[in-house]
Motif scaffolding. Structure first.
Motif, PDB file in Angstrom:
ATOM      1  N   SER A 151       0.834  -1.203   0.000  1.00  0.00           N
ATOM      2  CA  SER A 151       0.000   0.000   0.000  1.00  0.00           C
ATOM      3  C   SER A 151       0.868   1.253   0.000  1.00  0.00           C
ATOM      4  O   SER A 151       0.558   2.234  -0.686  1.00  0.00           O
ATOM      5  CB  SER A 151      -0.922   0.007   1.218  1.00  0.00           C
ATOM      6  OG  SER A 151      -1.844  -1.052   1.163  1.00  0.00           O
ATOM      7  N   ALA A 173       2.157   1.752  -3.505  1.00  0.00           N
ATOM      8  CA  ALA A 173       1.095   2.180  -4.415  1.00  0.00           C
ATOM      9  C   ALA A 173       0.651   3.604  -4.118  1.00  0.00           C
ATOM     10  O   ALA A 173       0.524   4.442  -5.022  1.00  0.00           O
ATOM     11  CB  ALA A 173      -0.089   1.224  -4.320  1.00  0.00           C
ATOM     12  N   ASP A 174       0.416   3.910  -2.842  1.00  0.00           N
ATOM     13  CA  ASP A 174      -0.054   5.234  -2.461  1.00  0.00           C
ATOM     14  C   ASP A 174       0.996   6.315  -2.706  1.00  0.00           C
ATOM     15  O   ASP A 174       0.660   7.471  -2.960  1.00  0.00           O
ATOM     16  CB  ASP A 174      -0.465   5.252  -0.989  1.00  0.00           C
ATOM     17  CG  ASP A 174      -1.688   4.390  -0.711  1.00  0.00           C
ATOM     18  OD1 ASP A 174      -2.416   4.077  -1.677  1.00  0.00           O
ATOM     19  OD2 ASP A 174      -1.912   4.025   0.444  1.00  0.00           O
ATOM     20  N   THR A 214      -8.652  -2.323   0.552  1.00  0.00           N
ATOM     21  CA  THR A 214      -8.468  -3.194  -0.614  1.00  0.00           C
ATOM     22  C   THR A 214      -9.364  -2.758  -1.768  1.00  0.00           C
ATOM     23  O   THR A 214      -8.965  -2.840  -2.931  1.00  0.00           O
ATOM     24  CB  THR A 214      -8.744  -4.668  -0.264  1.00  0.00           C
ATOM     25  OG1 THR A 214     -10.018  -4.786   0.378  1.00  0.00           O
ATOM     26  CG2 THR A 214      -7.664  -5.228   0.648  1.00  0.00           C
ATOM     27  N   ARG A 254      -7.635   0.066  -3.490  1.00  0.00           N
ATOM     28  CA  ARG A 254      -6.496  -0.392  -4.285  1.00  0.00           C
ATOM     29  C   ARG A 254      -6.942  -1.109  -5.552  1.00  0.00           C
ATOM     30  O   ARG A 254      -6.273  -1.036  -6.577  1.00  0.00           O
ATOM     31  CB  ARG A 254      -5.581  -1.270  -3.423  1.00  0.00           C
ATOM     32  CG  ARG A 254      -4.798  -0.441  -2.418  1.00  0.00           C
ATOM     33  CD  ARG A 254      -3.699  -1.222  -1.738  1.00  0.00           C
ATOM     34  NE  ARG A 254      -4.212  -2.096  -0.707  1.00  0.00           N
ATOM     35  CZ  ARG A 254      -4.001  -3.391  -0.637  1.00  0.00           C
ATOM     36  NH1 ARG A 254      -3.296  -4.005  -1.571  1.00  0.00           N
ATOM     37  NH2 ARG A 254      -4.495  -4.117   0.351  1.00  0.00           N
ATOM     38  N   ARG A 290      -7.732   1.684  -7.919  1.00  0.00           N
ATOM     39  CA  ARG A 290      -6.512   2.319  -8.412  1.00  0.00           C
ATOM     40  C   ARG A 290      -5.872   1.461  -9.502  1.00  0.00           C
ATOM     41  O   ARG A 290      -5.416   1.986 -10.530  1.00  0.00           O
ATOM     42  CB  ARG A 290      -5.535   2.533  -7.251  1.00  0.00           C
ATOM     43  CG  ARG A 290      -4.279   3.286  -7.644  1.00  0.00           C
ATOM     44  CD  ARG A 290      -3.584   3.882  -6.427  1.00  0.00           C
ATOM     45  NE  ARG A 290      -3.404   2.897  -5.374  1.00  0.00           N
ATOM     46  CZ  ARG A 290      -3.920   3.004  -4.155  1.00  0.00           C
ATOM     47  NH1 ARG A 290      -4.673   4.021  -3.823  1.00  0.00           N
ATOM     48  NH2 ARG A 290      -3.682   2.061  -3.252  1.00  0.00           N
ATOM     49  N   THR A 306      -4.975  -8.174  -5.388  1.00  0.00           N
ATOM     50  CA  THR A 306      -5.715  -7.392  -4.399  1.00  0.00           C
ATOM     51  C   THR A 306      -7.064  -8.037  -4.108  1.00  0.00           C
ATOM     52  O   THR A 306      -7.553  -7.996  -2.972  1.00  0.00           O
ATOM     53  CB  THR A 306      -5.896  -5.946  -4.874  1.00  0.00           C
ATOM     54  OG1 THR A 306      -4.616  -5.380  -5.171  1.00  0.00           O
ATOM     55  CG2 THR A 306      -6.545  -5.086  -3.797  1.00  0.00           C
TER      56      THR A 306
END
Length: 227
Positions: A17, A20-21, A117, A120, A123, A147
């Motif tokens: 995370s 990704a973030d 989740t 994500r 995204r 995910t």
């Protein structure tokens, strides 16, 4: 950079995370370990185990003396057992195994998915639609499916998915012919992925199961002419 932990106690998921973030892309170096331990709220030993797991998944690569970098999405070499199993499976049998397992995982995700989740998943969907190359699309496709497995909130199912995915990578697929440099806006997987994510968001286990099964049947149809 500061991130929200969203109550996630899984160090590997937390590190995923964070990456990704933070918008870390191919070739970018992650902050030093002492910074990551503070940001992620974990010990150095726990962080190193999480980094090791992502390195085995091909998400990152580490160079002694230089740091940790985001990989290009190419998987690391699978284990000998995985390679041997992959040699014994045809791509068609691999897809049949996915159709037997992944719809059930999606069904569990519809019951147990957290807000994190689900965000994500969205995204990954957005990034897959914006992909400029098939390689970029495939990376986001892989992230989306994993995910979904994470959203099941079942470590055994997630481990099973990772093993299945490792064998998938070891199966000799040959050369897949692409007629374009990137997926077209009407690429069928986009709508299929949207349906899976919507069913999970709506807490509809039956729809999640059927949407995932329909998606994998569609992929099988494109690859082999049958599902």
């Amino acid at each position: 950079m500061s991130i929200q932990m969203n109550g996630n106690s899984d160090p590997v998921a937390r590190l995923r995370s964070y990456i990704a973030d933070g918008g870390f892309t191919q070739g970018v170096r992650l902050p030093p370990e002492r910074h990551l331990t503070d940001e992620l709220g974990m010990t150095r030993a726990t962080l190193r185990k999480a980094l090791g797991a992502l390195e085995r998944d091909g998400v990152i690569w580490r160079h002694v003396g230089k740091g940790t970098f985001i990989a290009d999405g190419s998987p690391q070499a699978p284990s000998n057992a995985t390679v041997e199993l992959g040699r014994q499976l045809t791509p068609f049998r691999m897809m049949r195994a996915r159709m037997a397992i992944e719809p059930a995982i999606a069904r569990e995700a519809a019951v147990n998915a957290s807000g994190d989740t689900q965000m994500r998943m969205q995204r990954a969907l957005e990034r897959s639609k914006a992909a400029a190359t098939w390689r970029e699309y495939e990376i986001q496709d892989d992230i989306f499916h994993r995910t979904v497995a994470e959203a099941s909130d079942n470590l055994l199912l997630l481990t099973l998915f990772d093993q299945l995915n490792g064998v998938r990578r070891a199966v000799a697929w040959g050369n897949v012919t692409r007629r374009s440099a990137q997926p077209s806006p009407d690429h069928s997987s986009f709508a299929e992925h949207d349906a899976i994510a919507a069913a999970i968001a709506n807490r509809d286990p039956v729809a999640a199961y059927e949407s995932m099964r329909g998606h994998l049947r569609s992929v099988s149809q494109r690859l082999f002419g049958e599902g």
